[in-house]
Design an enzyme around this catalytic site. Structure first.
Site, PDB file in Angstrom:
ATOM      1  N   HIS A 123       1.235  -1.324   0.056  1.00  0.00           N
ATOM      2  CA  HIS A 123      -0.058  -0.013   0.158  1.00  0.00           C
ATOM      3  C   HIS A 123       1.009   1.050   0.219  1.00  0.00           C
ATOM      4  O   HIS A 123       2.083   1.363   0.228  1.00  0.00           O
ATOM      5  CB  HIS A 123      -0.840  -0.321   1.219  1.00  0.00           C
ATOM      6  CG  HIS A 123      -1.657   0.613   1.031  1.00  0.00           C
ATOM      7  ND1 HIS A 123      -1.901   1.764   1.877  1.00  0.00           N
ATOM      8  CD2 HIS A 123      -3.335   0.599   1.065  1.00  0.00           C
ATOM      9  CE1 HIS A 123      -2.546   2.818   1.258  1.00  0.00           C
ATOM     10  NE2 HIS A 123      -4.251   2.382   1.477  1.00  0.00           N
ATOM     11  N   ASP A 200       2.972  -4.789   8.285  1.00  0.00           N
ATOM     12  CA  ASP A 200       1.469  -4.018   7.833  1.00  0.00           C
ATOM     13  C   ASP A 200       0.118  -5.071   8.207  1.00  0.00           C
ATOM     14  O   ASP A 200       0.409  -5.696   6.823  1.00  0.00           O
ATOM     15  CB  ASP A 200       1.610  -2.873   6.390  1.00  0.00           C
ATOM     16  CG  ASP A 200       0.226  -3.029   6.266  1.00  0.00           C
ATOM     17  OD1 ASP A 200      -0.861  -3.265   6.494  1.00  0.00           O
ATOM     18  OD2 ASP A 200       0.372  -1.806   5.078  1.00  0.00           O
ATOM     19  N   GLN A 203      -4.684  -5.332   7.426  1.00  0.00           N
ATOM     20  CA  GLN A 203      -5.899  -6.511   6.548  1.00  0.00           C
ATOM     21  C   GLN A 203      -5.382  -8.123   7.144  1.00  0.00           C
ATOM     22  O   GLN A 203      -6.305  -8.407   7.212  1.00  0.00           O
ATOM     23  CB  GLN A 203      -5.120  -6.654   5.046  1.00  0.00           C
ATOM     24  CG  GLN A 203      -5.463  -5.720   4.330  1.00  0.00           C
ATOM     25  CD  GLN A 203      -7.045  -4.799   3.699  1.00  0.00           C
ATOM     26  OE1 GLN A 203      -7.774  -5.628   4.706  1.00  0.00           O
ATOM     27  NE2 GLN A 203      -7.477  -3.982   4.053  1.00  0.00           N
ATOM     28  N   LYS A 226     -11.062  -1.608  10.483  1.00  0.00           N
ATOM     29  CA  LYS A 226     -11.266  -3.076   9.590  1.00  0.00           C
ATOM     30  C   LYS A 226     -10.759  -4.364  10.352  1.00  0.00           C
ATOM     31  O   LYS A 226     -11.202  -5.301   9.981  1.00  0.00           O
ATOM     32  CB  LYS A 226      -9.901  -2.701   9.020  1.00  0.00           C
ATOM     33  CG  LYS A 226      -9.392  -2.060   8.027  1.00  0.00           C
ATOM     34  CD  LYS A 226      -8.288  -2.346   6.933  1.00  0.00           C
ATOM     35  CE  LYS A 226      -7.765  -0.839   6.609  1.00  0.00           C
ATOM     36  NZ  LYS A 226      -8.597  -0.218   5.271  1.00  0.00           N
ATOM     37  N   CYS A 364      -4.953   2.190  -4.076  1.00  0.00           N
ATOM     38  CA  CYS A 364      -3.708   2.616  -2.834  1.00  0.00           C
ATOM     39  C   CYS A 364      -2.524   1.901  -3.096  1.00  0.00           C
ATOM     40  O   CYS A 364      -1.684   2.291  -2.113  1.00  0.00           O
ATOM     41  CB  CYS A 364      -3.299   3.090  -1.906  1.00  0.00           C
ATOM     42  SG  CYS A 364      -4.834   4.481  -1.122  1.00  0.00           S
TER      43      CYS A 364
END
Length: 407
Positions: A123, A200, A203, A226, A364
């Protein structure tokens, strides 16, 4: 134990509405998940009953607010398997968490000709901060390539890593394709050359079981919104010894022990990185989100989401003009695709006309889209409250659009 999806859906007020005269089908969960009533109640109850600043007050409201705030920190610690709650820092989101590491760890420990490794799947929030740091410090950014299925080429990663590597910052699960990266292997390889690793988890944290001590990562960044939680709230996990070696990110109240005009003494972690009045209400409400996930069980949630993904792939496989993008063997519940001869935005609008909410564009991840030679994709992402019936309606909508364009 199988989940009662209709009962779960009843906990989410937003799902029970019509869009353009059609029942809402919400498949934009990778962008943000919807919020159960318990989260909404926790948010409003803070303002109704407990509204006060935290840590510094001597009255009952301040005491309650502080207690609830720190209970969330402990819940987050447990949720990701951190060793202690002091390793949990609240931020505005994954983006700010990554920038915090870039501006503190990066500025202190990364210098000229040092190397940072990311992947093609990243991202923008895990690309731009490192580009900025490299430009400032004269460091070098290396990128792990991927294959046509959207999987990183681990052999190429092994060629990139060297004693010059100071940091590997990599996405755990791709927001655009759903690919799950082999992060344990990446972490082990990075540590062999003395590099630190930032994951990261924007998700992955809502879909996968995560234990930061078992993974042995140095940093983990993710966002509350999220994981059925409020927007504007993120988490940065960092190992105590690394956090203590990093300078503060912002200066102001709360992040200090003592201030004089001659010198400031900084507070202990995590408060050293939480300057100013924080996002108190949303932090408190986030505990209700984590309680919701824990009540269902992550393994059960993943099993349901994986089944929806497999069903969507089965129903769309033979649609003429349907082009899947990202076919990794190991994925979270993301179906990314294009329809031959159509712009993703047009497909998204046509699905929206039938009440089906999907995301369109480059997500993104412009360098990733460039790798595939496309402008973007249509992305349907599934969550625990989605149903097989909704997946069938999505497949029907895709088939109808594809027939219209490819007849």
């Amino acid at each position: 134990m199988s989940l009662n999806i209709e009962q779960i859906r009843g906990l989410f007020p937003v799902l029970h509405q019509e869009v353009h005269g059609k029942p809402l089908i919400y498949f934009d969960n990778a962008a943000t998940t919807q919020k159960p009533q318990a989260v909404l109640d926790a948010l409003t109850n803070y303002y109704k009953l407990d509204n006060s600043n935290i840590h510094r007050g001597a009255h009952a409201l301040a005491d309650r607010a502080t207690r609830y705030y720190e209970e969330t920190r402990e819940s987050v610690r447990d949720f990701i398997g951190a060793g202690e709650s002091a390793e949990i820092i609240f931020t505005k989101g994954t983006t700010e968490s990554i920038n915090l590491v870039a501006q503190t760890f990066g500025r202190r420990f990364i210098g000229k000709d040092d190397e940072i490794i990311i992947s093609t799947l990243e991202h923008h929030s895990n690309i731009v901060p490192w580009q900025m740091l490299c430009e400032e410090k004269g460091a070098i950014l290396r990128v792990i390539p991927i294959n046509d299925a959207g999987e990183i080429l681990f052999d190429e990663f092994e060629k990139l890593i060297s004693p010059k590597t100071k940091l590997v910052s990599i996405v755990h699960a791709s927001n655009a394709l759903g690919t799950i990266n082999p992060v344990k292997k990446i972490i082990d390889a990075a540590h062999k050359v003395g590099a630190k690793v930032l994951l990261d988890g924007a998700q992955s944290t809502s879909h996968l079981m995560i234990d930061v001590r078992e993974l042995d990562c140095d940093f983990l960044a993710f966002s509350a919104h999220k994981i059925y939680g409020p927007t504007g709230l993120g988490v940065l996990y960092g190992r105590r010894e690394i956090l203590e070696s990093m300078p503060p990110f912002l200066g102001g109240g709360e992040m200090i022990k003592e201030v004089t005009f001659e010198k400031t003494t900084y507070n202990d972690i995590p408060f050293k990185f939480e300057a100013g009045t924080p996002n108190i209400a949303d932090v408190i409400a986030f505990k209700a989100s984590l309680d919701f996930v824990n009540s269902l069980g992550k393994a059960e949630i993943k099993r349901h989401e994986d089944a929806l993904l497999a069903y969507s792939e089965e129903l769309t496989r033979d649609i003429k003009g349907f082009i899947p993008v990202g076919t990794a063997q190991d994925k979270v519940s993301v179906l990314s695709f294009n329809i031959n001869g159509m712009h993703p935005f047009d497909v998204g609008q046509m699905l929206d006309a039938n009440g089906i909410a999907v995301r369109t564009g480059h997500h993104c991840t412009q360098p990733l889209m460039k790798r595939f030679g496309i402008e973007g994709t249509v992305r349907a992402s599934f969550s625990v409250y989605n149903t097989k019936y909704e997946v069938e309606k999505l497949a029907e909508g895709i088939a109808k659009i594809a027939r219209f364009k490819n007849k």
